[in-house]
Design an enzyme around this catalytic site. Structure first.
Site, PDB file in Angstrom:
ATOM      1  N   ASP A 198       3.373  16.531   7.790  1.00 26.51           N
ATOM      2  CA  ASP A 198       2.848  15.171   7.961  1.00 26.51           C
ATOM      3  C   ASP A 198       1.360  15.237   8.267  1.00 26.51           C
ATOM      4  O   ASP A 198       0.813  16.298   8.539  1.00 26.51           O
ATOM      5  CB  ASP A 198       3.616  14.440   9.081  1.00 26.51           C
ATOM      6  CG  ASP A 198       3.587  12.929   8.887  1.00 26.51           C
ATOM      7  OD1 ASP A 198       2.889  12.444   7.983  1.00 26.51           O
ATOM      8  OD2 ASP A 198       4.277  12.227   9.645  1.00 26.51           O
ATOM      9  N   HIS A 336       8.294   7.922  -1.097  1.00 22.49           N
ATOM     10  CA  HIS A 336       7.570   7.376   0.053  1.00 22.49           C
ATOM     11  C   HIS A 336       6.052   7.444  -0.116  1.00 22.49           C
ATOM     12  O   HIS A 336       5.329   6.485   0.194  1.00 22.49           O
ATOM     13  CB  HIS A 336       8.005   8.120   1.312  1.00 22.49           C
ATOM     14  CG  HIS A 336       7.309   7.677   2.550  1.00 22.49           C
ATOM     15  ND1 HIS A 336       7.435   6.403   3.064  1.00 22.49           N
ATOM     16  CD2 HIS A 336       6.465   8.334   3.394  1.00 22.49           C
ATOM     17  CE1 HIS A 336       6.710   6.301   4.158  1.00 22.49           C
ATOM     18  NE2 HIS A 336       6.101   7.455   4.382  1.00 22.49           N
TER      19      HIS A 336
HETATM   20 FE1  N7H Z   1       4.973   7.946   6.027  1.00 21.99          FE
HETATM   21  N1  N7H Z   1       8.190  11.562   5.837  1.00 21.99           N
HETATM   22  O1  N7H Z   1       8.330  12.553   6.479  1.00 21.99           O
HETATM   23  O2  N7H Z   1       8.910  11.324   4.879  1.00 21.99           O
HETATM   24  N2  N7H Z   1       4.881   9.871   5.371  1.00 21.99           N
HETATM   25  N3  N7H Z   1       6.658   8.375   7.063  1.00 21.99           N
HETATM   26  N4  N7H Z   1       4.962   6.040   6.795  1.00 21.99           N
HETATM   27  N5  N7H Z   1       3.229   7.536   5.094  1.00 21.99           N
HETATM   28  C1  N7H Z   1       3.863  10.422   4.642  1.00 21.99           C
HETATM   29  O3  N7H Z   1       0.374  12.432   3.467  1.00 21.99           O
HETATM   30  C2  N7H Z   1       7.415   9.525   7.007  1.00 21.99           C
HETATM   31  C3  N7H Z   1       5.834   5.533   7.686  1.00 21.99           C
HETATM   32  C4  N7H Z   1       2.565   6.309   5.052  1.00 21.99           C
HETATM   33  O4  N7H Z   1      -1.992   8.592   1.301  1.00 21.99           O
HETATM   34  C5  N7H Z   1       4.171  11.777   4.316  1.00 21.99           C
HETATM   35  O5  N7H Z   1       0.580  12.782   5.613  1.00 21.99           O
HETATM   36  C6  N7H Z   1       8.544   9.388   7.912  1.00 21.99           C
HETATM   37  C7  N7H Z   1       5.560   4.129   7.933  1.00 21.99           C
HETATM   38  C8  N7H Z   1       1.316   6.437   4.330  1.00 21.99           C
HETATM   39  O6  N7H Z   1      -0.598   9.678   0.037  1.00 21.99           O
HETATM   40  C9  N7H Z   1       5.390  12.058   4.864  1.00 21.99           C
HETATM   41  C10 N7H Z   1       8.422   8.152   8.498  1.00 21.99           C
HETATM   42  C11 N7H Z   1       4.473   3.820   7.130  1.00 21.99           C
HETATM   43  C12 N7H Z   1       1.233   7.758   3.937  1.00 21.99           C
HETATM   44  C13 N7H Z   1       5.858  10.847   5.528  1.00 21.99           C
HETATM   45  C14 N7H Z   1       7.251   7.523   7.955  1.00 21.99           C
HETATM   46  C15 N7H Z   1       4.105   5.031   6.441  1.00 21.99           C
HETATM   47  C16 N7H Z   1       2.447   8.426   4.426  1.00 21.99           C
HETATM   48  C17 N7H Z   1       3.321  12.741   3.484  1.00 21.99           C
HETATM   49  C18 N7H Z   1       9.305   7.490   9.519  1.00 21.99           C
HETATM   50  C19 N7H Z   1       3.751   2.514   6.959  1.00 21.99           C
HETATM   51  C20 N7H Z   1       0.093   8.416   3.171  1.00 21.99           C
HETATM   52  C21 N7H Z   1       2.338  13.510   4.291  1.00 21.99           C
HETATM   53  C22 N7H Z   1      10.096   8.108  10.330  1.00 21.99           C
HETATM   54  C23 N7H Z   1       4.338   1.373   6.787  1.00 21.99           C
HETATM   55  C24 N7H Z   1       0.303   8.312   1.690  1.00 21.99           C
HETATM   56  C25 N7H Z   1       0.999  12.857   4.454  1.00 21.99           C
HETATM   57  C26 N7H Z   1      -0.861   8.902   0.941  1.00 21.99           C
HETATM   58  C27 N7H Z   1       2.717   9.764   4.225  1.00 21.99           C
HETATM   59  C28 N7H Z   1       7.110  10.625   6.142  1.00 21.99           C
HETATM   60  C29 N7H Z   1       6.846   6.248   8.301  1.00 21.99           C
HETATM   61  C30 N7H Z   1       3.029   5.139   5.597  1.00 21.99           C
HETATM   62  C31 N7H Z   1       6.056  13.425   4.756  1.00 21.99           C
HETATM   63  C32 N7H Z   1       9.662  10.371   8.168  1.00 21.99           C
HETATM   64  C33 N7H Z   1       6.315   3.201   8.864  1.00 21.99           C
HETATM   65  C34 N7H Z   1       0.299   5.331   4.073  1.00 21.99           C
END
Ligand code: N7H
Length: 476
Positions: A198, A336
């Site tokens: 992350d 996602h």
């Molecule tokens: Fe997410 N995951 O582990 O699956 N997220 N996220 N997220 N997320 C990202 O680029 C995850 C949540 C965004 O610029 C990665 O850092 C999990 C909410 C955005 O390419 C991974 C949860 C919201 C990005 C996860 C969660 C977002 C992003 C890739 C909840 C907003 C950047 C690693 C438990 C509403 C996208 C990274 C980009 C990336 C996960 C929540 C948004 C692995 C498990 C609630 C904007």
């Protein structure tokens, strides 16, 4: 010109954190609160302070690496403190915050939970989300305390409780709930609980990030900070709002054994030559997220993980889905990462309007053997999601409701198949819980999900003011 000494450190830099406590409070005596807040201000770490702390940490690491014989004691007591207030706090202390002008902020997250599609009972005014009790109460603010270890944070929390006389005879605030987050142990420290790296992709901020890595276009400072170029309401802001940022907090539980079990069970639907069962499961998981567990983006390396690429900041964010506008062979529309940051799927200015800076941390223990064996969560764990933006309505709220919860994004008329829900955070009816594109060889194949793997259990919308705003108006 960005005044690094006026901006709270978590916003642009992220407070250095191995552990972090979110201390949610109510104001019980507005006049004393202002008085006590003046005592808290010197403890607050600004972006400039965090820069110095990071240098300290780096110097220490270099010293240990190059002079192991010195046997330096661990670097301790690096604490970070920030504060943010909800709309209710401004009402309570009698400050007109109407020029913050964000309906989501003004209404608060509890009233917004039905629109976010959190589960609950009732509808409209009678809707009550399935949240933890403290988050159904009025919350006026949150004090964030980060540090290298629990004793550092606990000591700082105690210092803060003394300032506000929380356990004394004339308290100015009371504790609603306090939640502790911890990065995961060892090599997993940068990974969230499903196992994915992350904190890879965050917007570079013009005027702050001097040497942005290749990837999405850097954003004007006003997308994150109020009163700067790019803030849609820049002209309206009052001086005390400038250099502040909205903080969204979401208490998100993750059902890790259930998620793992689903991915394993469903991997049989990915039949590709040369893939064994484990590889098929890894590929399926990567297609749900949009990155491999290593962090490597599947838009660049769709069918095999590439840990080298994942580690290279010059390459690990340098993609835009541009090779496959309107198709999803390399990366599913619903994944996602594609869903929360659609890059070239939509016009550049539309992407820029909805960017957020994420600053979350994990909470809860590692999955136990028993949980693994029974494929059932028995201990609460997940993500203390936190993000900053100059508009909640255009930032977090837009991403959650218009993109992740939207089965037809990118827009239906431009894609051959219905994309479906974001498998990680998308919420909707049970019938909505599916996606296309999980199978690279047949993108129209649909995969139905089990019940939610990420369960929201609370949250609130806050404003993280500048140091001057705190001194001149809020604590004045
Ligand atoms: Fe997410 N995951 O582990 O699956 N997220 N996220 N997220 N997320 C990202 O680029 C995850 C949540 C965004 O610029 C990665 O850092 C999990 C909410 C955005 O390419 C991974 C949860 C919201 C990005 C996860 C969660 C977002 C992003 C890739 C909840 C907003 C950047 C690693 C438990 C509403 C996208 C990274 C980009 C990336 C996960 C929540 C948004 C692995 C498990 C609630 C904007």
């Amino acid at each position: 010109e960005i005044d690094l000494g006026n901006i709270q450190g978590d916003i642009l830099s992220g407070l250095p954190k191995k552990t972090e406590t979110f201390y949610f409070f109510q104001i019980i005596h507005p006049v004393h609160f202002k008085r006590d807040l003046r005592q808290l201000i010197p403890l607050i770490k600004t972006v400039a302070d965090v820069g110095k702390d990071r240098k300290k940490i780096q110097d220490y690491k270099d010293r240990v690496k190059h002079h192991p014989e010195e046997n330096l004691p661990p670097l301790i007591h690096l604490a970070g403190v920030n504060i943010a207030l909800s709309h209710l706090a401004f009402e309570e202390i009698g400050i007109d915050d109407s020029k913050l002008d964000d309906p989501a902020f003004t209404n608060g997250q509890l009233k917004d939970s039905e629109s976010l599609k959190d589960k609950g009972t009732g509808t409209g005014p009678t809707f009550v989300p399935d949240w933890e009790e403290p988050f159904k109460k009025p919350i006026h603010g949150v004090i964030i305390v980060t540090g290298d270890c629990h004793p550092t944070v606990d000591k700082t929390v105690q210092q803060i409780e003394n300032i506000f006389d929380v356990n004394g005879s004339s308290p100015s605030i009371s504790l609603v709930t306090s939640i502790r987050g911890d990065v995961r142990p060892g090599d997993l420290s940068a990974h969230e609980h499903f196992g994915y790296l992350d904190g890879v992709s965050n917007p570079a901020v013009i005027g702050f990030d001097k040497d942005p890595a290749p990837g999405p276009k850097p954003v004007p400072a006003g997308k994150i900070l109020l009163g700067h170029d790019g803030d849609a309401n820049r002209d309206k802001r009052e001086p005390w709002m400038v250099d502040g940022s909205f903080l969204v907090f979401r208490y998100l539980f993750q059902k890790v054994p259930e998620f793992d079990d689903f991915v394993e069970r469903s991997s049989g639907r990915l039949v590709r030559p040369g893939l064994d069962k484990k590889e098929a499961a890894d590929l399926l998981g990567a297609r749900l997220v949009g990155r491999w567990k290593s962090g490597a983006p599947i838009d660049i390396t769709p069918f095999h993980d590439n840990p080298h690429l994942a580690e290279n900041p010059q390459r690990n964010n340098d993609f835009s889905f541009s090779a496959e506008i309107n198709v999803q062979k390399l990366c599913p529309f619903a994944s996602h990462v594609r869903r929360t940051m659609p890059r070239d799927d939509i016009p550049e200015d539309q992407v820029e309007a909805h960017r957020i800076l994420r600053r979350g941390i994990q909470f809860g223990p590692e999955v136990t053997k028993q949980e693994k064996r029974t494929k059932t969560t028995m201990h609460g764990r997940g993500l203390l999601f936190a993000c900053y933006q100059s508009s909640i309505s255009d930032g977090f709220r837009f991403i959650q409701t218009r993109w992740s919860n939207n089965v037809r994004f990118p827009p239906g008329e431009t894609t051959p198949e219905t994309p479906g829900l974001d498998p990680i955070i998308g919420q909707g009816t049970p019938a909505d819980r599916k996606m296309s594109g999980f199978n690279p060889d047949k993108p129209s194949d649909e995969l139905a999900f089990d019940d939610l793997w990420v369960v929201p259990r609370g949250g609130e919308y806050f404003f993280s003011p500048s140091i001057e705003g705190l001194k001149d108006i809020i604590a004045a």
